[in-house]
Write a protein that holds these residues in place. Structure first.
Motif, PDB file in Angstrom:
ATOM      1  N   ARG A  22     -11.431  -8.703  38.603  1.00  0.00           N
ATOM      2  CA  ARG A  22     -11.991  -8.473  40.084  1.00  0.00           C
ATOM      3  C   ARG A  22     -11.070  -8.892  41.132  1.00  0.00           C
ATOM      4  NH1 ARG A  22     -15.384 -11.085  43.702  1.00  0.00           N
ATOM      5  NH2 ARG A  22     -16.870  -9.414  44.723  1.00  0.00           N
TER       6      ARG A  22
ATOM      7  N   LEU B  67     -10.516  -6.801  48.070  1.00  0.00           N
ATOM      8  CA  LEU B  67      -9.505  -5.821  48.959  1.00  0.00           C
ATOM      9  C   LEU B  67      -9.836  -6.336  50.426  1.00  0.00           C
ATOM     10  CD1 LEU B  67     -10.025  -2.292  47.312  1.00  0.00           C
ATOM     11  CD2 LEU B  67      -8.315  -4.193  46.735  1.00  0.00           C
TER      12      LEU B  67
ATOM     13  N   THR C  59     -14.116  -4.396  46.974  1.00  0.00           N
ATOM     14  CA  THR C  59     -13.364  -4.787  45.653  1.00  0.00           C
ATOM     15  C   THR C  59     -12.772  -3.757  44.836  1.00  0.00           C
ATOM     16  OG1 THR C  59     -15.797  -4.913  44.275  1.00  0.00           O
ATOM     17  CG2 THR C  59     -14.988  -6.838  45.688  1.00  0.00           C
ATOM     18  N   GLU C  60     -12.076  -4.016  44.020  1.00  0.00           N
ATOM     19  CA  GLU C  60     -11.335  -3.285  42.890  1.00  0.00           C
ATOM     20  C   GLU C  60     -11.569  -4.101  41.695  1.00  0.00           C
ATOM     21  OE1 GLU C  60      -7.371  -0.735  42.957  1.00  0.00           O
ATOM     22  OE2 GLU C  60      -7.087  -2.849  42.119  1.00  0.00           O
TER      23      GLU C  60
ATOM     24  N   LYS D 266     -10.992  -3.749  37.414  1.00  0.00           N
ATOM     25  CA  LYS D 266     -10.135  -3.003  36.512  1.00  0.00           C
ATOM     26  C   LYS D 266     -10.851  -3.701  35.331  1.00  0.00           C
ATOM     27  CE  LYS D 266      -5.920  -2.301  39.068  1.00  0.00           C
ATOM     28  NZ  LYS D 266      -4.766  -2.505  39.148  1.00  0.00           N
TER      29      LYS D 266
ATOM     30  N   VAL E  43     -10.988   1.948  36.687  1.00  0.00           N
ATOM     31  CA  VAL E  43     -11.238   1.297  37.811  1.00  0.00           C
ATOM     32  C   VAL E  43     -12.370   1.512  38.519  1.00  0.00           C
ATOM     33  CG1 VAL E  43      -9.835   0.941  40.087  1.00  0.00           C
ATOM     34  CG2 VAL E  43      -8.437   1.255  37.878  1.00  0.00           C
TER      35      VAL E  43
ATOM     36  N   LEU F 134     -14.396   0.879  42.314  1.00  0.00           N
ATOM     37  CA  LEU F 134     -14.272   0.141  43.443  1.00  0.00           C
ATOM     38  C   LEU F 134     -15.646  -0.062  43.959  1.00  0.00           C
ATOM     39  CD1 LEU F 134     -12.298   3.091  45.423  1.00  0.00           C
ATOM     40  CD2 LEU F 134     -11.313   0.718  44.291  1.00  0.00           C
TER      41      LEU F 134
ATOM     42  N   SER G 108     -21.131   0.584  43.316  1.00  0.00           N
ATOM     43  CA  SER G 108     -19.838   0.961  42.917  1.00  0.00           C
ATOM     44  C   SER G 108     -19.671   2.240  42.718  1.00  0.00           C
ATOM     45  CB  SER G 108     -19.451   0.195  41.692  1.00  0.00           C
ATOM     46  OG  SER G 108     -20.496   0.734  40.677  1.00  0.00           O
TER      47      SER G 108
ATOM     48  N   PRO H  85     -12.783   5.472  41.809  1.00  0.00           N
ATOM     49  CA  PRO H  85     -11.757   6.097  42.770  1.00  0.00           C
ATOM     50  C   PRO H  85     -11.770   7.590  42.826  1.00  0.00           C
ATOM     51  CG  PRO H  85     -10.822   4.610  41.214  1.00  0.00           C
ATOM     52  CD  PRO H  85     -12.125   4.780  40.777  1.00  0.00           C
TER      53      PRO H  85
END
Length: 142
Positions: free
Chosen positions: A81, A84, A101-102, A104, A113, A115, A138, A141
């Motif tokens: 996490r 951003l 946040t992003e 993965k 991914v 967001l 969330s 993308p």
């Protein structure tokens, strides 16, 4: 020698005064999830915390601990996490933090991914900030 002692003392006071920012308390909560530290994660939450996630509501830290906390810790360990963007506003003993946040991770063997957005409301009691409300959402993308 006195200058060094004064510098060390001033540094310690500065660290203490900045270590208790609301955003640090929120970061500590996320660090506890990542570490799988259930006790520390629960300690970050007010007893009457309200958590909104994916249309669900948990109305206490006990309810969260019994339902989503184990899954959130497992997910945190299996993902990375990154914050951003973060904004914080403090008004007296209340603070609100907005994060983008992003995250993965792998789901079903595939790289994913996610967001995310997080809004957290914290309340200061004594010298400590605790999370009294958090709202997570969330999306994938575009």
């Amino acid at each position: 020698m006195q200058k060094i002692a004064a510098f060390v003392l001033l540094s310690a006071v500065t660290i203490i005064s900045f270590a208790n920012e609301p955003k640090d308390a929120l970061a500590d909560f996320h660090a506890a999830l990542l570490a799988g530290d259930k006790a520390k994660a629960i300690e970050a939450l007010a007893t009457d915390v309200t958590i909104y996630e994916s249309g669900y509501v948990e109305r206490s830290r006990t309810e969260y601990a019994e339902h989503h906390l184990p899954g959130d810790m497992t997910f945190a360990k299996a993902s990375k996490r990154s914050v951003l963007q973060q904004n914080q506003r403090i008004e007296g003993n209340l603070a609100v933090i907005w994060e983008e946040t992003e995250t993965k991770t792998k789901i079903g063997g595939k790289d994913v991914v996610i967001l995310g957005t997080e809004t957290a409301l914290l309340q200061k009691t004594g010298d400590n900030w605790q999370i009294v409300h958090v709202h997570w959402s969330s999306r994938k993308p575009k």
